[in-house]
Each structure stands twice: as structure tokens, then as C-alpha cells.
Design an enzyme around this catalytic site. Structure first.
Site, PDB file in Angstrom:
ATOM      1  N   ARG A   1     -31.935  52.651 -33.934  1.00  0.00           N
ATOM      2  CA  ARG A   1     -31.572  53.815 -33.152  1.00  0.00           C
ATOM      3  C   ARG A   1     -30.929  53.500 -31.795  1.00  0.00           C
ATOM      4  O   ARG A   1     -30.038  54.218 -31.371  1.00  0.00           O
ATOM      5  CB  ARG A   1     -32.846  54.635 -32.926  1.00  0.00           C
ATOM      6  CG  ARG A   1     -32.666  55.814 -32.022  1.00  0.00           C
ATOM      7  CD  ARG A   1     -33.941  56.651 -32.025  1.00  0.00           C
ATOM      8  NE  ARG A   1     -33.764  57.823 -31.183  1.00  0.00           N
ATOM      9  CZ  ARG A   1     -34.446  58.034 -30.052  1.00  0.00           C
ATOM     10  NH1 ARG A   1     -35.324  57.159 -29.627  1.00  0.00           N
ATOM     11  NH2 ARG A   1     -34.230  59.132 -29.345  1.00  0.00           N
TER      12      ARG A   1
ATOM     13  N   HIS B   1     -33.799  53.641 -37.624  1.00  0.00           N
ATOM     14  CA  HIS B   1     -34.994  53.726 -36.776  1.00  0.00           C
ATOM     15  C   HIS B   1     -36.048  52.691 -37.158  1.00  0.00           C
ATOM     16  O   HIS B   1     -37.244  52.958 -37.108  1.00  0.00           O
ATOM     17  CB  HIS B   1     -35.588  55.142 -36.819  1.00  0.00           C
ATOM     18  CG  HIS B   1     -34.693  56.186 -36.212  1.00  0.00           C
ATOM     19  ND1 HIS B   1     -33.377  56.332 -36.548  1.00  0.00           N
ATOM     20  CD2 HIS B   1     -34.933  57.132 -35.273  1.00  0.00           C
ATOM     21  CE1 HIS B   1     -32.847  57.324 -35.858  1.00  0.00           C
ATOM     22  NE2 HIS B   1     -33.758  57.831 -35.058  1.00  0.00           N
TER      23      HIS B   1
ATOM     24  N   GLU C   1     -39.219  62.048 -50.216  1.00  0.00           N
ATOM     25  CA  GLU C   1     -38.583  60.731 -50.318  1.00  0.00           C
ATOM     26  C   GLU C   1     -38.822  60.074 -51.668  1.00  0.00           C
ATOM     27  O   GLU C   1     -37.942  59.381 -52.187  1.00  0.00           O
ATOM     28  CB  GLU C   1     -39.083  59.821 -49.196  1.00  0.00           C
ATOM     29  CG  GLU C   1     -38.694  60.274 -47.782  1.00  0.00           C
ATOM     30  CD  GLU C   1     -39.608  61.364 -47.215  1.00  0.00           C
ATOM     31  OE1 GLU C   1     -40.630  61.688 -47.868  1.00  0.00           O
ATOM     32  OE2 GLU C   1     -39.293  61.903 -46.137  1.00  0.00           O
TER      33      GLU C   1
ATOM     34  N   SER D   1     -29.653  62.032 -37.812  1.00  0.00           N
ATOM     35  CA  SER D   1     -30.204  60.732 -37.408  1.00  0.00           C
ATOM     36  C   SER D   1     -29.520  59.578 -38.120  1.00  0.00           C
ATOM     37  O   SER D   1     -29.423  58.485 -37.599  1.00  0.00           O
ATOM     38  CB  SER D   1     -31.703  60.677 -37.703  1.00  0.00           C
ATOM     39  OG  SER D   1     -32.397  61.582 -36.892  1.00  0.00           O
TER      40      SER D   1
END
Ligand SMILES: Cc1ncc(C[n+]2csc(CCOP(=O)(O)OP(=O)(O)O)c2C)c(N)n1
Ligand SMILES: [Mg+2]
Lengths: 319, 285
Positions: free
Chosen positions: A170, A112, A61, A40
């Protein structure tokens, strides 16, 4: 109205991937981290060429941000990557303490962002990240508009010492900025000069602002269109210089109105040169599932919305 | 340094701790007193630190070519500040500024004021092990064969991020990292077992892929030998976690066997009573 053309539509995240690939070849201190979203984030080329400088962190994360902060000590330049939601709100305290307050040279690079993530829906459509990040002392916040600019921004932030939040997306969007344009952090880019209104746009809304400029020109309105790719530090001079000339402004962004670019511009204007201002942004609501086009339409993040707000601020100015 | 001398330093550090929190009527003496022997051993015996020609320590933010220490449970800043000052990173007189306006000795460790010895801010719990992991990873990339130490609280083990880091470190074979848990069984709201039971921390770390050692953190001999053992265990592909049994408030009788002194400063009488139990070995600041 100046004409802008493009040969290709491309995603800004691929611009990030291209920038990383180049950094992999030119800057031996650059390290990439990712939290299970390598494809991604378009990191394949960087990883293939520099496997020893890629750190897969898994879906963890918070740890990734801390590891990135620790890596800076030895002079490495960590680029910590994930989706925008998980690189901002998910890890805000980690960014605040280990990166911003500690003054660490970490580049948080997130894809994104915003509604254009599309069908995954509101859990993934972060619309508050600019607000969170710009509130942190010392944090630089960048939201480039197309493939070329995202690539250039990626390369530029490696040479800048200090924490950076680089936000991109994206969907494929017109790639219209010159491939050789140098990216200057904090320096607004004037895309069209005009006397009637200032349009300050960031990210995917920059192209919409250019489309709006065309529609306005048909009505005899010449808009000054400025790409604010860096929301912090904000190019206050460019904003004031433009509004002193045009007397009114519209901001446009794929973000909440609360905390976004519009907020920042409003602060600059109200403190220095009050003028009619309106904002194209999401107004205190979460997103939802849908195609990017449908969502941008439904939430009013379009050229047509910019035109409508421009007509209204010009009317207020002329009262 | 011989154990006897380390113990002398520890006594002075404990005096510093109690005096610092008394001086500003705030701060965290309990955990600080419990971890004193560990920090004294680390900075005066165990760690390989950068020094100049006259053998004085020099602080280098990068930590290149030396061992590094990270304090994840930042609230026990008094013990870290005292040990750093006594080791020579900054003047001991500066301990008097702890928690006061314009001081480099912030309530919780910070880098913004450039206090020598501090490499990252801590205070929001659960983050230090990740930063230590990044530092250890950096040493691997730079081929710097030194160790990274990280101290955490046992209550702090309740934070999810700890377990992200606990999985990451063995997976990435960061065998240059030594984690130490202050196993005092106490946290703010009471005994750790009651607040949120950590169960068997050693078994958990082992299951995550660590080599686990146990030591008595208030027995200087045990601290010195176990740290040496942990150092020697490095470089074999497996990180080391030391479960360090301590007594919160160690060294001051009325501060022990309770969580009451986690974050409470002594009043004048209590200060006198505490100092009467701690020898002034190096001279008060
Ligand atoms: C993220 C976070 N939550 C809560 C606190 C408040 N707090 C400070 S110390 C502490 C207790 C920590 O317990 P432990 O790690 O066992 O340290 P000890 O009390 O033994 O020194 C708490 C809850 C904090 N500093 N950070
Ligand atoms: Mg405890």
C-alpha cells in the site's frame, strides 16, 4: 556503491493496476476478479475499459478462488485480487485444492501485504503469506520491490502457465527500477556488486537494502545487493554464486522470519555452502496499528537494521 | 438410452462400487450407491458429451462445446470412477487400482494423475459449486451454450463457501448451471438434522434466487425427466437447484437406512451378500 535515484515515490499496488490496464488492452483472455476492494487494488482502469471481463465476487473470497479455478478451464487467465491476508490465509484450503493441487492457471494478486498496511493493525497485516504460499507444490511466489517492477511482474505472469501468488503493498516507495526492465520470473536482479557481504532483499526492503549499502560504503564495506523478487522458484544459483564470493549474507523482508525469504536462503546455504547468515524480518510476532514508517522502525525492518546485521555476519565470517 | 438400459448400467455401477471399496478395504460406498442413478443418467442420457467419429467419448479438459460435471462431494469417487469408465473415458480394468499406489484413481478425484473425466480436485468439502460457477461463467464469456452440473452432499451444505457460491451464481445469472444436492439426510456423525440441521434447503436456495426442483434420485424415470426439466429451465436468467432425495446405500439392503456405510468397506461375507442383490449386467471389471 552504485547510485540509485528515483523521480517519484509510488505504491506497488498502483504498479499492479497499471499492469492490469495494459493486460486489458493486450490480452483478451485476462479476467479480473475482486472481493469488494476494487479501489484498493487499483483496478479502476481495467474495469472501465473491460467491464465484461471483470467479475465482482463480493466479500466471499473462498468462492472467488473457486470461481477463478473454474474459469481457467475455458482458457481464461483469472487474476483474483484482494488484500494479502484474505487472498492467502483466509482461503488457504481453497488455493491448495482448487488451484495448486489441481494445477490451475490462477493468478492470486494481493495488496496491503505486511506491516506497511499501517493503521488497520495486525488483523490485516499478513506476515505469514510467503511461508504458506511457498509450501504449496507448484506455486510461484513473487514479491516485487517498486511500481515499475510490480507492473512488469503483473504483465509477465499472464504469459506464464501455472498458479502464481503476487504480493505487493500500500505505501508509496521509491520507484527506481527501469520502466523498460523485463521481468524474468525466478531470476534474481543484482543491484550492486561487492566482495564483502551478500544482501538478499525482497519487496519494500529492497530500497532499504540500497540505503544500507550506502551507509556500509561509508564504512568501507562494499555489499553485493540482490533483489530476490521471486521467492519461489528461488534463484539458487545467484544466491550461491554471490555467497561463494562474499562468504556471508543478510536477508531482508517484510514478513515473519519463519517461512520467509530468510528461511529459503538459509535452506540453500546450509545444504550447499554453509556461511554466516542473519535475517531482517519480523521475529515471531504480530504487528499493530501505527504509521508504516513507525512500524518498520519498531519491528526493525530498516536500513539501519540491515547495517547492524551485516556488521555482525562479517565479524562471524572473519572469526 | 432407454430407462431400462440405464437401470442395467446402474446395477453394474453399483457392483463396481461395492467391489472397488472391498478391493482396497476403504472408500465411501454409501453416498456412491445413493447417487448412482443420477450419475448414470447424466453420463448416459442427459449430458451432451464430446465424442469422436466412432461415437466414443473424448476427454477435453476445457469442456468447450460440451456439458460438464463437477463432483463437489469428492468422497463418492467410486460412483464417478465407475460411471466414467463404463462410459468409456478409461478402461474399466483400471477400476481395480482404486486407492492403490500409483493409481490414477485417487481416494478423492484429482487432476494430477490426468485421469480423463476429472477437471478439478475435490475432497475438501464445500468447494465444488464455486469451481462449477467459474466453469459456467467461462462458458458465458466464451459464448458456449452448454450446461454445467454440480453434485454436492447435504451434509456439505453446512460449509460456508457453499452459500457464497449460492449467492454468486444467481446474482451473476449463471442460468447454464444446474446444482444437485444429494439429500440423503445422512453424514458421518449421524442424521443431518441432528448434526447440524439444514432446515429447508429448497426454501433457502429459492431465497438466494434459484429455481428449485425436487426429485427422487433413486427412481430412474424421475431422474431422467427432472434432469430434462432442469435443462429446459436453463437460459432464462435463473440457475436451477435440484433437491435429490436419495437413500444412502441404495441397492444393498443392509447398507440402507443408516449412515454406517458412509465410509466403510464391506468384508468378504458382506461383499457376497451385496453382490447377490445386484445383477452383473455389463460384466465385472
Ligand atoms: C472440509 C471438510 N470437512 C470434513 C470432511 C470430512 N468428511 C468427509 S465426507 C463428510 C460427510 C459429508 O456429508 P454429506 O455431504 O451428507 O455426504 P454423505 O455422507 O451423504 O455422502 C465429512 C464430514 C471433508 N472431507 N471436508
Ligand atoms: Mg448426506
Amino acid at each position: 556503491m552504485k547510485t540509485y535515484t528515483f523521480t517519484e515515490k509510488k505504491d506497488t499496488r498502483s504498479g499492479f493496476g497499471a499492469g492490469m490496464a495494459e493486460l486489458g488492452r493486450t490480452n483478451p483472455d485476462v479476467v479480473a476478479l475482486c472481493a469488494d476492494l476494487v479501489a484498493s487494488l487499483k483496478l479502476d482502469a481495467f474495469i472501465k475499459e473491460n467491464p465484461e471481463r471483470f467479475i465482482q465476487c463480493g466479500i466471499a473470497e473462498a468462492n472467488m478462488i473457486g470461481v477463478a479455478a473454474g474459469l481457467t478451464l475455458s482458457g481464461l487467465i483469472p487474476f483474483a485480487t484482494t488484500f494479502a491476508n484474505f487472498g492467502s490465509s483466509r482461503v488457504y484450503d481453497q488455493i491448495r485444492q482448487a488451484v495448486a493441487y489441481s494445477g490451475k492457471n490462477v493468478k492470486i494478486c494481493v495488496s496491503h501485504a505486511g506491516l506497511t498496511l499501517g493503521e488497520d493493525g495486525a488483523t490485516h497485516q499478513i506476515l505469514e503469506d510467503i511461508g504458506m504460499m511457498k509450501s504449496l507444490p507448484g506455486m510461484t511466489v513473487i514479491n516485487p520491490c517498486d511500481f515499475n517492477q510490480t507492473k512488469a511482474a503483473t504483465i509477465a505472469i499472464a504469459d506464464y502457465e501455472g498458479p502464481v501468488y503476487l504480493r505487493f503493498g500500500r505505501p508509496v516507495v521509491p520507484n527506481f527500477t527501469p520502466a523498460d526492465q523485463v521481468f524474468e520470473i525466478g531470476k534474481a536482479v543484482v543491484l550492486n556488486e561487492g566482495p564483502d557481504v551478500s544482501i538478499f532483499a525482497t519487496g519494500h526492503l529492497v530500497w532499504q537494502a540500497l540505503e544500507a549499502g550506502k551507509l556500509l560504503a561509508e564504512q568501507g564495506i562494499e555489499a553485493e545487493i540482490i533483489n530476490i523478487h521471486t521467492i519461489k522458484p528461488l534463484d539458487k544459483e545467484a544466491i550461491l554464486q554471490s555467497v561463494r564470493k562474499t562468504g556471508c549474507a543478510v536477508t531482508a523482508e517484510e514478513h515473519q522470519m519463519n517461512g520467509g525469504l530468510g528461511d529459503s536462503v538459509a535452506q540453500v546455504l546450509s545444504l550447499n555452502y554453509p556461511a554466516p547468515l542473519d535475517m531482517v524480518a519480523v521475529n515471531d510476532s504480530f504487528g499493530e496499528s501505527g504509521t508504516p514508517e513507525q512500524l518498520m522502525e519498531k519491528y526493525g525492518l530498516t536500513a539501519a537494521s540491515i547495517v547492524a546485521k551485516v556488521l555482525s555476519v562479517i565479524q562471524r565470517k572473519n572469526k | 438410452m432407454k430407462t431400462d438400459e440405464l437401470k442395467k448400467v446402474a446395477s453394474q455401477v453399483r457392483r463396481d462400487i461395492v467391489r472397488m471399496v472391498h478391493g482396497v478395504a476403504s472408500g465411501h460406498p454409501g453416498g456412491s450407491l445413493g447417487c448412482t442413478d443420477l450419475l448414470v443418467s447424466l453420463y448416459f442420457q442427459t449430458m451432451n458429451l464430446k465424442t469422436d467419429d466412432s461415437d466414443s467419448v473424448v476427454f477435453d479438459m476445457s469442456g468447450t462445446g460440451e456439458d460438464m460435471f463437477f463432483l463437489s462431494n469428492g468422497h463418492i469417487s467410486p460412483v464417478l470412477y465407475s460411471v466414467l469408465a463404463r462410459r468409456g473415458y478409461f478402461p474399466v480394468s483400471e477400476l481395480a487400482t482404486f486407492r492403490k499406489l500409483d493409481s490414477r484413481l485417487q481416494g478423492h478425484p484429482a487432476t494430477a494423475e490426468h485421469l480423463p473425466g476429472i477437471r478439478i480436485a475435490s475432497g475438501s468439502l464445500g468447494q465444488g459449486l464455486s469451481a462449477a460457477a467459474g466453469a459456467a461463467y467461462g462458458k458465458k464469456i466464451r459464448k458456449d451454450n452448454h450446461r454445467v452440473y454440480c453434485l454436492m452432499g447435504d451434509g456439505e451444505q453446512q460449509e460456508g463457501q457453499i452459500w457464497e457460491a449460492a449467492a454468486f451464481i444467481p446474482h451473476r445469472k449463471l442460468d447454464n448451471l444446474i446444482a444437485i444436492i444429494d439429500f440423503n439426510g445422512q453424514q458421518i456423525d449421524g442424521p443431518t438434522d441432528v448434526v447440524l440441521n439444514n432446515r429447508d434447503l429448497g426454501a433457502k436456495y429459492e431465497a438466494f434466487g434459484w429455481k428449485v426442483l425436487h426429485m427422487d434420485g433413486n427412481d430412474m424415470d424421475d431422474v431422467v425427466t427432472t434432469l430434462a426439466k432442469a435443462h429446459a429451465a436453463g437460459g432464462k436468467g435463473v440457475p436451477v437447484c435440484i433437491i435429490m432425495k436419495t437413500e444412502m446405500g441404495q441397492g444393498v439392503d443392509f447398507m440402507m437406512h443408516t449412515h454406517k456405510w458412509h465410509g466403510t468397506a464391506p468384508n468378504n461375507e458382506q461383499l457376497t451378500a451385496a453382490l447377490a442383490q445386484l445383477d452383473e449386467t455389463l460384466g465385472d471389471y
